[in-house]
Design an enzyme around this catalytic site. Sequence first.
Site, short mmCIF file in Angstrom:
data_model
loop_
_atom_site.label_atom_id
_atom_site.label_comp_id
_atom_site.label_asym_id
_atom_site.label_seq_id
_atom_site.Cartn_x
_atom_site.Cartn_y
_atom_site.Cartn_z
N ARG A 24 0.81 -1.22 0.00
CA ARG A 24 0.00 0.00 0.00
C ARG A 24 0.84 1.27 0.00
NH1 ARG A 24 -2.95 -1.98 4.37
NH2 ARG A 24 -4.05 -3.62 3.28
N LYS A 45 -1.81 -19.68 4.04
CA LYS A 45 -2.96 -20.03 4.87
C LYS A 45 -3.37 -18.81 5.68
CE LYS A 45 -2.31 -22.17 9.08
NZ LYS A 45 -1.85 -21.29 10.15
N ASP A 52 1.65 -24.77 2.82
CA ASP A 52 1.56 -25.12 4.24
C ASP A 52 3.02 -25.22 4.68
OD1 ASP A 52 1.74 -26.70 6.62
OD2 ASP A 52 -0.35 -27.23 6.33
N HIS A 53 3.47 -24.29 5.50
CA HIS A 53 4.91 -24.21 5.72
C HIS A 53 5.47 -25.45 6.43
CE1 HIS A 53 4.00 -22.73 9.81
NE2 HIS A 53 5.22 -23.09 10.11
N LYS A 99 9.46 -28.13 5.95
CA LYS A 99 10.42 -28.60 6.96
C LYS A 99 11.08 -29.89 6.46
CE LYS A 99 7.70 -26.62 10.76
NZ LYS A 99 8.48 -25.50 11.27
N GLU A 120 3.65 -25.74 21.50
CA GLU A 120 4.33 -24.45 21.42
C GLU A 120 4.39 -23.82 22.81
OE1 GLU A 120 3.55 -22.14 17.60
OE2 GLU A 120 1.58 -22.86 18.17
N ASP A 127 -6.24 -23.15 13.14
CA ASP A 127 -4.89 -22.62 12.94
C ASP A 127 -3.87 -23.73 12.70
OD1 ASP A 127 -3.00 -20.49 12.91
OD2 ASP A 127 -2.42 -20.94 14.97
N HIS A 131 -1.54 -28.07 9.47
CA HIS A 131 -0.22 -28.64 9.78
C HIS A 131 -0.31 -30.08 10.31
CE1 HIS A 131 0.91 -24.62 9.06
NE2 HIS A 131 0.80 -24.14 10.29
N LYS A 178 -0.92 -23.91 22.63
CA LYS A 178 -0.02 -22.79 22.91
C LYS A 178 0.22 -22.76 24.41
CE LYS A 178 -0.78 -20.16 18.85
NZ LYS A 178 0.44 -20.38 18.07
C1 BG6 Z 1 1.34 -21.01 12.00
C2 BG6 Z 1 0.29 -20.68 13.01
O1 BG6 Z 1 0.75 -21.52 10.83
O2 BG6 Z 1 2.23 -21.99 12.53
C3 BG6 Z 1 0.93 -20.18 14.30
O3 BG6 Z 1 -0.57 -19.69 12.49
C4 BG6 Z 1 1.96 -21.18 14.81
O4 BG6 Z 1 -0.06 -19.95 15.29
C5 BG6 Z 1 2.92 -21.55 13.69
O5 BG6 Z 1 2.64 -20.59 15.88
C6 BG6 Z 1 3.82 -22.69 14.14
O6 BG6 Z 1 4.81 -22.89 13.18
P1 BG6 Z 1 6.22 -23.50 13.57
O7 BG6 Z 1 6.92 -23.64 12.28
O8 BG6 Z 1 6.86 -22.50 14.51
O9 BG6 Z 1 5.95 -24.79 14.27
#
Ligand code: BG6
Length: 505
Positions: free
Chosen positions: A60, A167, A196-197, A201, A235, A254, A259, A359
């Site tokens: 922006r 996502k 999806d990150h 990994k 986490e 989430d 994941h 969390k």
């Molecule tokens: C994200 C979530 O997709 O993944 C977060 O939105 C979460 O809430 C995170 O903390 C965890 O990713 P990683 O790679 O740190 O396990």
Amino acid sequence: MITAIHPIKPVTSTRLADPCVMVIFGAGGDLTKRLLIPALYNLVRNKLLPEQFAIVGVSRNKLSHDEFRSKLRQDIQEFATVTVESSLWEWLEQRIYYLGGDFTDSKLYTQLQTLLTQIDQDYHMPGNYLYYLATAPTLFCGIISQLGSAKLTQETDTSWRRVIIEKPFGRDLESARTLNNNILGVLKEHQIYRIDHYLGKETVQNILVFRFGNGLFEPIWNRRYIDHVQITVAETVGVELRGDFYDRTGAVRDMIQNHLFQLLAMIGMEPPVSFEADAVRDEKSKLLRAIQPFTPELVLNNTVKGQYSEGVVNHAIVQAYRSEPRVAKNSSIETFAALKLDIDNWRWAGVPFYLRTGKRLPKRVTEIVIQFKQAPSLLFRNLTNQLTPNLLTIRIQPNESISLQFGAKIPGPAVQMGAVNMDFCYADYFGSEPTTGYETLLYDCTIGDATLFQRADNVELGWSVVNPILDVWQAHNQEFPNYAAGTWGPVAADELLERDGRQWQ
Ligand code: BG6
């Protein structure tokens, strides 16, 4: 520790990314500076980007190319995963451009088209564009439809156009379907890369190699030998500054729908006929489809939700979820979820999968534990309390490793048994160079390999499993908070396994 007789050398791909321009929408945001630019820098270090490569940041704010470059130059010092070498950074920096404007305004896309044509000419590029949507999800459809109207998504025989979407992909089955339908009105499925990150990994990718590249494990990877499977993504962090997002989302949306289901699919799917993207994604979909649907009764019996109160994590007092910034004081959103799933197919019938995530748990760990069935105790009748089940633990993070627990005789005249571990630790073998986790995903997209990305049906199937859970939870009030920060979630999560004579590892 296991040592190799012959050191194993990782085979690295020598194919360069295709010449292309990567256009990042939302380039002023956190994702760009924390992950995307550091990942691209790592690709430069690994010599995987071609000379014909450029980045256009779209956001922006009104900035010049130089102002944007100098902002990223400062950011990379803070967020690079390795020390930044100036010559490598300069190589990347001179390829960075900027365009400021309103994502909903068609003028922005006309300007983008002009800029892209200019870059194509300057770098003699074929017109391959990779759009990365690092924006709020509410903007996805609008941006894609504007790109479509500006003919910026049209492929030719010699050029490709791809879109990476972050996502969350919808917030339930219906919204995910609508999003897919809207996007598929402009793009073909092969142009869409839903990220999806977790699939970026290394250890997650290794699950496929571990299962299908070894003769040893697959024959026992089934209900005859496996007692149950546990998947934990724990986490220590709270919701940090994302209270407004998280308070509309919760742990199931989430983490579980995406994941944890990706991990579940990698562990549970049948061998694909090849590593072609669709062959792998077909198998993942079959697995998700085989999950026994959650009836209201199953939701009440086999799921647990929790929310943290004040507590102690990493020796520091942390506040309750409801006191976090931008969270409702009476929030009923879950920060912890545990589920027991049954998979109705020949391989897994009768083998429960227990999933949990939360969390503000005592430690950060992502781990898959496969517990094998106990050996018949015939020979060790007097030692049955010492017989330990074989556990295969795949540690995704931190300290990526795979370990196998088995029983061994404790030295001495009497027969005494104890549990011992055979450990393979990634860092010991391959060294540990920190990465962002986005390198492989970005690189794969530039070479057109969608194996590690989710197809529309994968996403929708994930939602169709969790939707009934969310519906029943919404209809049933749960007293919150019900676990103290720094503990392993509500007592009910332990009871979920205890009822089956098991416990979380
Ligand atoms: C994200 C979530 O997709 O993944 C977060 O939105 C979460 O809430 C995170 O903390 C965890 O990713 P990683 O790679 O740190 O396990």
